[in-house]
Design a protein around this motif. Sequence first.
Motif, PDB file in Angstrom:
ATOM      1  N   SER A  42      47.966  32.200  32.046  1.00 47.95           N
ATOM      2  CA  SER A  42      46.764  32.851  31.953  1.00 47.95           C
ATOM      3  C   SER A  42      46.817  33.854  30.774  1.00 47.95           C
ATOM      4  CB  SER A  42      46.585  33.761  33.364  1.00 47.95           C
ATOM      5  OG  SER A  42      46.469  33.037  34.448  1.00 47.95           O
ATOM      6  N   LYS A  43      45.606  34.212  30.220  1.00 43.45           N
ATOM      7  CA  LYS A  43      45.565  35.028  29.217  1.00 43.45           C
ATOM      8  C   LYS A  43      44.999  36.381  29.769  1.00 43.45           C
ATOM      9  CE  LYS A  43      46.867  32.781  25.525  1.00 43.45           C
ATOM     10  NZ  LYS A  43      48.053  32.949  24.993  1.00 43.45           N
ATOM     11  N   ASN A  44      44.546  36.276  30.847  1.00 41.81           N
ATOM     12  CA  ASN A  44      43.845  37.428  31.665  1.00 41.81           C
ATOM     13  C   ASN A  44      43.982  37.181  33.156  1.00 41.81           C
ATOM     14  OD1 ASN A  44      42.205  38.889  29.357  1.00 41.81           O
ATOM     15  ND2 ASN A  44      41.196  36.756  29.294  1.00 41.81           N
ATOM     16  N   LEU A  45      44.899  38.148  33.682  1.00 45.14           N
ATOM     17  CA  LEU A  45      45.295  38.126  35.049  1.00 45.14           C
ATOM     18  C   LEU A  45      45.268  39.248  35.730  1.00 45.14           C
ATOM     19  CD1 LEU A  45      46.758  35.967  37.207  1.00 45.14           C
ATOM     20  CD2 LEU A  45      48.709  37.124  36.664  1.00 45.14           C
ATOM     21  N   ALA A  46      44.460  39.187  36.869  1.00 48.62           N
ATOM     22  CA  ALA A  46      44.420  40.222  37.939  1.00 48.62           C
ATOM     23  C   ALA A  46      45.191  39.993  39.431  1.00 48.62           C
ATOM     24  CB  ALA A  46      43.227  40.928  38.084  1.00 48.62           C
ATOM     25  N   MET A  47      45.470  41.090  39.870  1.00 43.62           N
ATOM     26  CA  MET A  47      45.960  40.784  41.255  1.00 43.62           C
ATOM     27  C   MET A  47      44.937  41.503  42.398  1.00 43.62           C
ATOM     28  SD  MET A  47      49.927  40.587  40.872  1.00 43.62           S
ATOM     29  CE  MET A  47      50.372  40.124  42.570  1.00 43.62           C
ATOM     30  N   ASP A  48      44.432  41.028  43.133  1.00 41.51           N
ATOM     31  CA  ASP A  48      43.455  41.731  44.074  1.00 41.51           C
ATOM     32  C   ASP A  48      44.260  42.031  45.373  1.00 41.51           C
ATOM     33  OD1 ASP A  48      41.586  42.927  45.958  1.00 41.51           O
ATOM     34  OD2 ASP A  48      40.273  41.269  45.331  1.00 41.51           O
ATOM     35  N   LEU A  49      44.585  43.404  45.576  1.00 43.12           N
ATOM     36  CA  LEU A  49      45.185  44.084  46.786  1.00 43.12           C
ATOM     37  C   LEU A  49      44.623  44.378  47.751  1.00 43.12           C
ATOM     38  CD1 LEU A  49      48.088  45.865  44.655  1.00 43.12           C
ATOM     39  CD2 LEU A  49      48.103  43.387  45.473  1.00 43.12           C
ATOM     40  N   THR A  50      43.192  44.101  48.000  1.00 39.92           N
ATOM     41  CA  THR A  50      42.158  44.657  49.022  1.00 39.92           C
ATOM     42  C   THR A  50      42.951  44.216  50.333  1.00 39.92           C
ATOM     43  OG1 THR A  50      40.218  44.241  47.618  1.00 39.92           O
ATOM     44  CG2 THR A  50      39.913  44.263  49.887  1.00 39.92           C
ATOM     45  N   THR A  67      54.119  43.379  35.062  1.00 41.03           N
ATOM     46  CA  THR A  67      53.495  44.281  34.169  1.00 41.03           C
ATOM     47  C   THR A  67      54.547  44.136  32.969  1.00 41.03           C
ATOM     48  OG1 THR A  67      52.697  45.678  35.733  1.00 41.03           O
ATOM     49  CG2 THR A  67      52.993  46.386  33.437  1.00 41.03           C
ATOM     50  N   LYS A  68      55.632  43.992  32.904  1.00 41.28           N
ATOM     51  CA  LYS A  68      56.559  43.975  31.649  1.00 41.28           C
ATOM     52  C   LYS A  68      56.345  42.543  31.025  1.00 41.28           C
ATOM     53  CE  LYS A  68      60.103  47.401  33.202  1.00 41.28           C
ATOM     54  NZ  LYS A  68      61.594  47.342  33.893  1.00 41.28           N
ATOM     55  N   GLU A  69      56.420  41.550  31.874  1.00 42.32           N
ATOM     56  CA  GLU A  69      56.349  40.190  31.536  1.00 42.32           C
ATOM     57  C   GLU A  69      54.886  40.050  30.849  1.00 42.32           C
ATOM     58  OE1 GLU A  69      57.655  36.409  30.353  1.00 42.32           O
ATOM     59  OE2 GLU A  69      58.572  38.186  31.165  1.00 42.32           O
ATOM     60  N   ALA A  70      53.719  40.495  31.365  1.00 37.60           N
ATOM     61  CA  ALA A  70      52.597  40.490  30.835  1.00 37.60           C
ATOM     62  C   ALA A  70      52.599  41.232  29.168  1.00 37.60           C
ATOM     63  CB  ALA A  70      51.489  41.136  31.625  1.00 37.60           C
ATOM     64  N   ALA A  71      53.194  42.254  29.352  1.00 37.56           N
ATOM     65  CA  ALA A  71      53.090  43.110  27.820  1.00 37.56           C
ATOM     66  C   ALA A  71      53.992  42.381  26.997  1.00 37.56           C
ATOM     67  CB  ALA A  71      53.735  44.377  28.256  1.00 37.56           C
ATOM     68  N   ASN A  72      55.026  41.514  27.295  1.00 41.03           N
ATOM     69  CA  ASN A  72      55.912  40.864  26.337  1.00 41.03           C
ATOM     70  C   ASN A  72      55.288  39.671  26.043  1.00 41.03           C
ATOM     71  OD1 ASN A  72      58.131  42.661  26.691  1.00 41.03           O
ATOM     72  ND2 ASN A  72      58.964  41.240  28.189  1.00 41.03           N
ATOM     73  N   ARG A  73      54.237  38.958  26.716  1.00 42.71           N
ATOM     74  CA  ARG A  73      53.468  37.615  26.267  1.00 42.71           C
ATOM     75  C   ARG A  73      52.148  38.179  25.819  1.00 42.71           C
ATOM     76  NH1 ARG A  73      54.872  32.681  29.717  1.00 42.71           N
ATOM     77  NH2 ARG A  73      57.111  33.007  30.517  1.00 42.71           N
ATOM     78  N   LYS A  74      51.715  39.411  25.776  1.00 43.00           N
ATOM     79  CA  LYS A  74      50.556  40.003  25.397  1.00 43.00           C
ATOM     80  C   LYS A  74      49.199  39.434  26.232  1.00 43.00           C
ATOM     81  CE  LYS A  74      51.938  41.108  20.823  1.00 43.00           C
ATOM     82  NZ  LYS A  74      53.259  41.797  21.232  1.00 43.00           N
ATOM     83  N   ILE A  75      49.728  39.397  27.513  1.00 37.85           N
ATOM     84  CA  ILE A  75      48.603  39.008  28.405  1.00 37.85           C
ATOM     85  C   ILE A  75      48.165  40.140  29.337  1.00 37.85           C
ATOM     86  CG2 ILE A  75      48.304  37.655  30.823  1.00 37.85           C
ATOM     87  CD1 ILE A  75      50.867  36.015  29.894  1.00 37.85           C
ATOM     88  N   VAL A  76      46.695  40.116  29.286  1.00 37.52           N
ATOM     89  CA  VAL A  76      46.179  41.255  29.754  1.00 37.52           C
ATOM     90  C   VAL A  76      46.388  41.020  31.438  1.00 37.52           C
ATOM     91  CG1 VAL A  76      43.801  42.516  30.450  1.00 37.52           C
ATOM     92  CG2 VAL A  76      44.291  41.480  28.386  1.00 37.52           C
ATOM     93  N   PHE A  77      47.022  42.125  32.062  1.00 38.02           N
ATOM     94  CA  PHE A  77      47.394  42.041  33.463  1.00 38.02           C
ATOM     95  C   PHE A  77      46.823  43.359  34.200  1.00 38.02           C
ATOM     96  CE2 PHE A  77      50.328  43.303  36.724  1.00 38.02           C
ATOM     97  CZ  PHE A  77      50.300  42.211  37.828  1.00 38.02           C
ATOM     98  N   GLY A  78      46.354  43.388  35.523  1.00 37.48           N
ATOM     99  CA  GLY A  78      45.814  44.511  35.983  1.00 37.48           C
ATOM    100  C   GLY A  78      45.739  44.297  37.344  1.00 37.48           C
TER     101      GLY A  78
END
Length: 82
Positions: A42-50, A67-78
């Motif tokens: 993914s280039k943009n990944l979110a986790m829904d914790l509802t 979060t660390k891995e996403a930052a290293n790969r320049k992936i938007v994660f939230g």
Amino acid sequence: MSGLRIEVITDQGLTVLKLRGEFEGMAILESREKIFAHLAQSKNLAMDLTEIKYIDSAGVALLIDLTKEAANRKIVFGLMNV
């Protein structure tokens, strides 16, 4: 069998992992590779914790690792609905 279920929703370049159940111990061990595979694809990944009923320190550690891995790969994660 894991107490964590993952539904994958992809829409307009955003991948959402909708988690259900308990985000802890054995469930993390069983799901870690699958979650990281989605991050890698993914280039943009979110986790829904509802629908997460419980999260322990292993769950928090996985979120930090993601979060660390996403930052290293320049992936938007939230996170959503925390």
